[in-house]
Design a protein around this motif. Sequence first.
Motif, PDB file in Angstrom:
ATOM      1  N   HIS A  71       0.814  -1.125  -0.103  1.00  0.00           N
ATOM      2  CA  HIS A  71       0.006  -0.122  -0.042  1.00  0.00           C
ATOM      3  C   HIS A  71       0.736   1.179   0.016  1.00  0.00           C
ATOM      4  O   HIS A  71       0.263   2.458  -0.089  1.00  0.00           O
ATOM      5  CB  HIS A  71      -1.029   0.200   1.140  1.00  0.00           C
ATOM      6  CG  HIS A  71      -1.987  -1.081   1.107  1.00  0.00           C
ATOM      7  ND1 HIS A  71      -3.148  -0.881   2.103  1.00  0.00           N
ATOM      8  CD2 HIS A  71      -2.180  -1.895   0.217  1.00  0.00           C
ATOM      9  CE1 HIS A  71      -4.106  -1.775   1.731  1.00  0.00           C
ATOM     10  NE2 HIS A  71      -3.684  -2.375   0.505  1.00  0.00           N
ATOM     11  N   ARG A  72       2.114   1.198   0.332  1.00  0.00           N
ATOM     12  CA  ARG A  72       3.030   2.438   0.243  1.00  0.00           C
ATOM     13  C   ARG A  72       4.164   2.129  -0.601  1.00  0.00           C
ATOM     14  O   ARG A  72       5.363   2.909  -0.345  1.00  0.00           O
ATOM     15  CB  ARG A  72       3.448   2.416   1.689  1.00  0.00           C
ATOM     16  CG  ARG A  72       2.392   3.062   2.698  1.00  0.00           C
ATOM     17  CD  ARG A  72       3.049   3.108   4.043  1.00  0.00           C
ATOM     18  NE  ARG A  72       1.953   3.631   5.220  1.00  0.00           N
ATOM     19  CZ  ARG A  72       2.055   4.851   5.528  1.00  0.00           C
ATOM     20  NH1 ARG A  72       2.775   5.590   5.266  1.00  0.00           N
ATOM     21  NH2 ARG A  72       1.010   4.897   6.844  1.00  0.00           N
ATOM     22  N   ASP A  73       3.943   1.410  -1.620  1.00  0.00           N
ATOM     23  CA  ASP A  73       4.997   1.364  -2.960  1.00  0.00           C
ATOM     24  C   ASP A  73       5.022   2.453  -3.662  1.00  0.00           C
ATOM     25  O   ASP A  73       4.004   2.653  -4.330  1.00  0.00           O
ATOM     26  CB  ASP A  73       4.987  -0.219  -3.399  1.00  0.00           C
ATOM     27  CG  ASP A  73       6.190  -0.177  -4.227  1.00  0.00           C
ATOM     28  OD1 ASP A  73       6.595   0.484  -4.727  1.00  0.00           O
ATOM     29  OD2 ASP A  73       6.290  -1.499  -4.650  1.00  0.00           O
ATOM     30  N   PRO A  74       5.947   3.221  -3.691  1.00  0.00           N
ATOM     31  CA  PRO A  74       5.790   4.237  -4.701  1.00  0.00           C
ATOM     32  C   PRO A  74       5.642   4.139  -6.347  1.00  0.00           C
ATOM     33  O   PRO A  74       5.297   4.875  -7.068  1.00  0.00           O
ATOM     34  CB  PRO A  74       7.142   5.202  -4.466  1.00  0.00           C
ATOM     35  CG  PRO A  74       8.001   4.078  -3.529  1.00  0.00           C
ATOM     36  CD  PRO A  74       7.137   3.469  -2.886  1.00  0.00           C
ATOM     37  N   GLU A  75       6.293   2.791  -6.428  1.00  0.00           N
ATOM     38  CA  GLU A  75       6.235   2.269  -8.062  1.00  0.00           C
ATOM     39  C   GLU A  75       4.915   1.736  -8.410  1.00  0.00           C
ATOM     40  O   GLU A  75       4.267   2.090  -9.569  1.00  0.00           O
ATOM     41  CB  GLU A  75       6.963   1.017  -8.118  1.00  0.00           C
ATOM     42  CG  GLU A  75       8.623   1.439  -8.138  1.00  0.00           C
ATOM     43  CD  GLU A  75       9.589   0.180  -7.974  1.00  0.00           C
ATOM     44  OE1 GLU A  75       9.009  -0.899  -8.677  1.00  0.00           O
ATOM     45  OE2 GLU A  75      10.586   0.066  -7.793  1.00  0.00           O
ATOM     46  N   ILE A  76       4.112   1.638  -7.399  1.00  0.00           N
ATOM     47  CA  ILE A  76       2.559   1.304  -7.456  1.00  0.00           C
ATOM     48  C   ILE A  76       1.857   2.538  -7.259  1.00  0.00           C
ATOM     49  O   ILE A  76       0.666   2.491  -8.152  1.00  0.00           O
ATOM     50  CB  ILE A  76       2.012   0.258  -6.514  1.00  0.00           C
ATOM     51  CG1 ILE A  76       2.928  -1.056  -6.749  1.00  0.00           C
ATOM     52  CG2 ILE A  76       0.778  -0.162  -6.577  1.00  0.00           C
ATOM     53  CD1 ILE A  76       2.718  -1.875  -5.687  1.00  0.00           C
ATOM     54  N   TRP A  77       1.882   3.390  -6.315  1.00  0.00           N
ATOM     55  CA  TRP A  77       1.212   4.360  -6.120  1.00  0.00           C
ATOM     56  C   TRP A  77       1.574   5.921  -6.499  1.00  0.00           C
ATOM     57  O   TRP A  77       0.630   6.951  -6.543  1.00  0.00           O
ATOM     58  CB  TRP A  77       0.652   4.477  -4.446  1.00  0.00           C
ATOM     59  CG  TRP A  77       0.001   3.326  -4.176  1.00  0.00           C
ATOM     60  CD1 TRP A  77       0.704   2.085  -3.799  1.00  0.00           C
ATOM     61  CD2 TRP A  77      -1.299   2.942  -4.023  1.00  0.00           C
ATOM     62  NE1 TRP A  77      -0.129   1.311  -3.297  1.00  0.00           N
ATOM     63  CE2 TRP A  77      -1.495   1.634  -3.754  1.00  0.00           C
ATOM     64  CE3 TRP A  77      -2.385   3.634  -4.432  1.00  0.00           C
ATOM     65  CZ2 TRP A  77      -2.783   1.236  -3.490  1.00  0.00           C
ATOM     66  CZ3 TRP A  77      -3.627   3.129  -4.427  1.00  0.00           C
ATOM     67  CH2 TRP A  77      -3.813   1.847  -3.631  1.00  0.00           C
ATOM     68  N   GLY A  78       2.880   6.014  -6.755  1.00  0.00           N
ATOM     69  CA  GLY A  78       3.312   7.348  -7.157  1.00  0.00           C
ATOM     70  C   GLY A  78       4.197   7.855  -6.165  1.00  0.00           C
ATOM     71  O   GLY A  78       4.322   7.475  -4.894  1.00  0.00           O
ATOM     72  N   PRO A  79       4.902   9.201  -6.294  1.00  0.00           N
ATOM     73  CA  PRO A  79       5.551   9.735  -5.311  1.00  0.00           C
ATOM     74  C   PRO A  79       4.927  10.379  -4.051  1.00  0.00           C
ATOM     75  O   PRO A  79       5.506  10.501  -2.856  1.00  0.00           O
ATOM     76  CB  PRO A  79       6.469  10.929  -6.102  1.00  0.00           C
ATOM     77  CG  PRO A  79       5.421  10.999  -7.299  1.00  0.00           C
ATOM     78  CD  PRO A  79       4.727   9.886  -7.679  1.00  0.00           C
ATOM     79  N   ASP A  80       3.721  10.438  -4.190  1.00  0.00           N
ATOM     80  CA  ASP A  80       2.641  10.949  -2.719  1.00  0.00           C
ATOM     81  C   ASP A  80       2.284   9.884  -2.225  1.00  0.00           C
ATOM     82  O   ASP A  80       1.312  10.076  -1.297  1.00  0.00           O
ATOM     83  CB  ASP A  80       1.788  12.175  -3.497  1.00  0.00           C
ATOM     84  CG  ASP A  80       0.738  11.050  -4.754  1.00  0.00           C
ATOM     85  OD1 ASP A  80       1.058   9.939  -4.749  1.00  0.00           O
ATOM     86  OD2 ASP A  80      -0.374  11.882  -4.952  1.00  0.00           O
ATOM     87  N   VAL A  81       3.093   8.716  -2.305  1.00  0.00           N
ATOM     88  CA  VAL A  81       2.343   7.440  -1.566  1.00  0.00           C
ATOM     89  C   VAL A  81       2.315   7.614   0.020  1.00  0.00           C
ATOM     90  O   VAL A  81       1.387   6.944   0.329  1.00  0.00           O
ATOM     91  CB  VAL A  81       3.409   6.418  -1.970  1.00  0.00           C
ATOM     92  CG1 VAL A  81       4.664   6.537  -1.057  1.00  0.00           C
ATOM     93  CG2 VAL A  81       2.450   5.042  -1.372  1.00  0.00           C
TER      94      VAL A  81
END
Length: 524
Positions: A430-440
């Motif tokens: 849920h906090r992976d920037p590759e999945i959610w973006g830099p604003d994770v």
Amino acid sequence: MEAAFGFGAVVAAFAVLVCFLVHLYTSVWLKSERVRQKLRLQGIKGPPPSILYGNLAEMQRIQLNAVKMTTSSSRASYEIVAHDYTSSLFPYFEQWRKEYGHIFTYSTGMRQHMYVNKPELVKEMNQSITLDLGKPTFLTKTLAPMLGNGIVRSNGPVWAHQRKIVAPEFFMDKVKGMMGLMVESTQPMLRKWEESMVEGRADIRVDGDLREVSADVISRACFGSSYSKGKQIFSKLRSLQKTISKHSFLFGLTTSFASRFLATKKTKIGNLEKEIESLIWEAVKEREQECLQTSSSEKDLMQLILEGAMTDQNLDKDSSKQFIVDNCKNIYFAGHESTAVAASWCLMLLSLHPEWQDQIRMELSQVCNGNLLDADSLPRLKTVTMVIQESLRLYPPAAFVAREALEETQLGNITIPKGVCLWSLIPTLHRDPEIWGPDVNEFKPERFSEGVSKACKFPQAYVPFGVGPRLCLGKNFAMVQLKIVLSLIVSRFSFSLSPNYQHSPAYRMIVEPGHGVQIVFQKI
């Protein structure tokens, strides 16, 4: 003569010890090493294990270092939201993930595990319909006093049979019919908060009150009784939860100090288990008598479980009783604890973001137009839905998706040997920037404005309720209850985080606020 006899005894004892060590090496260590070798040949590496304890000693050392570095002091608003608690709760996973990547293997004693946090493999693991992937047997054994062999813990045909009985009670059409009692169960808490106010303000610890509301809802909706009648059951379940959760029950990580009290701990767990089962059976018999005296066509979950046990040809009288008690324990615990904790995290985050309180209030005014919440208005509450989804992303109560290969199983291009336990760490996904973006690490409910499918690069990486066949049965129930509770609170109060709040997520079967959630409320 005596000297010869004594020497012979020493030789015999030594021979027994040698035989035991040989047996340990050949039947246990070599077996585990063969499993590791199968994984290594597929490119899956991990920390090297010791002969007897695997990686337990290293896990304990990493955990103790993390505890020393962690403080429960107050943090700034952004730091609270951005706080990556996996580094303090599960620091060994974080360290090994940085060293070995999204897939690695490790050992606890002679038990082999595989950490899997690649979204495509997590999706396949969750959506697998084979009964050869089940809940880890060693973990479910630990949780047996809490959950028995009910639906949360069981595997194979037993699980499939239980799901067939329980699942229909939580279909959305049934849940919509429970909305009235959810509203009724929330009202006493709101009145209590209003009555505690001095000059229109009150500093309240909300987590206990939210547990009572959630417990009342599950009691009335599923068991035909109020929370007051089942209060002892919930209280003892909470005590049992805390007792089992101590000393890192997941992997058997205990301190030498704590290990001295294992016998006392087992006795306490056993006593609580008996008391809970006795109380539940009393409630079952009481409900059975009530059902005989009424002719209502509407059946609650307890009645369905009773009927399921009575019509199952494979269950004798004792097994039938255990089937009923075990599934009631599962619903009592799983049906209220996770929802109450999720509501606590939601309120904590809303306290830091009053602009989202305002948006929820505005939407309620437009949708309800001064009327009470009902089944028609609930689906139109998009803002509160986004807030809940984002809260569950940042602070999912469930920490893991865990499975065991009950037989050799294929996962993507990886062959999983029988007995290997698979783990996916939900907060890391849920906090992976590759999945959610830099604003994770930011609280941005608007990322869910077009639903989960558009919120991130891999929607299968959003798993607060799991996915696939073992999707949490209570998902609809929990989401509707959360929408109602949050909407009612926001419509009556504005609120901010209390200066007494200590941000310290703790893992006690679920990830909950370690010191509760303290909030300052003001009547609107």
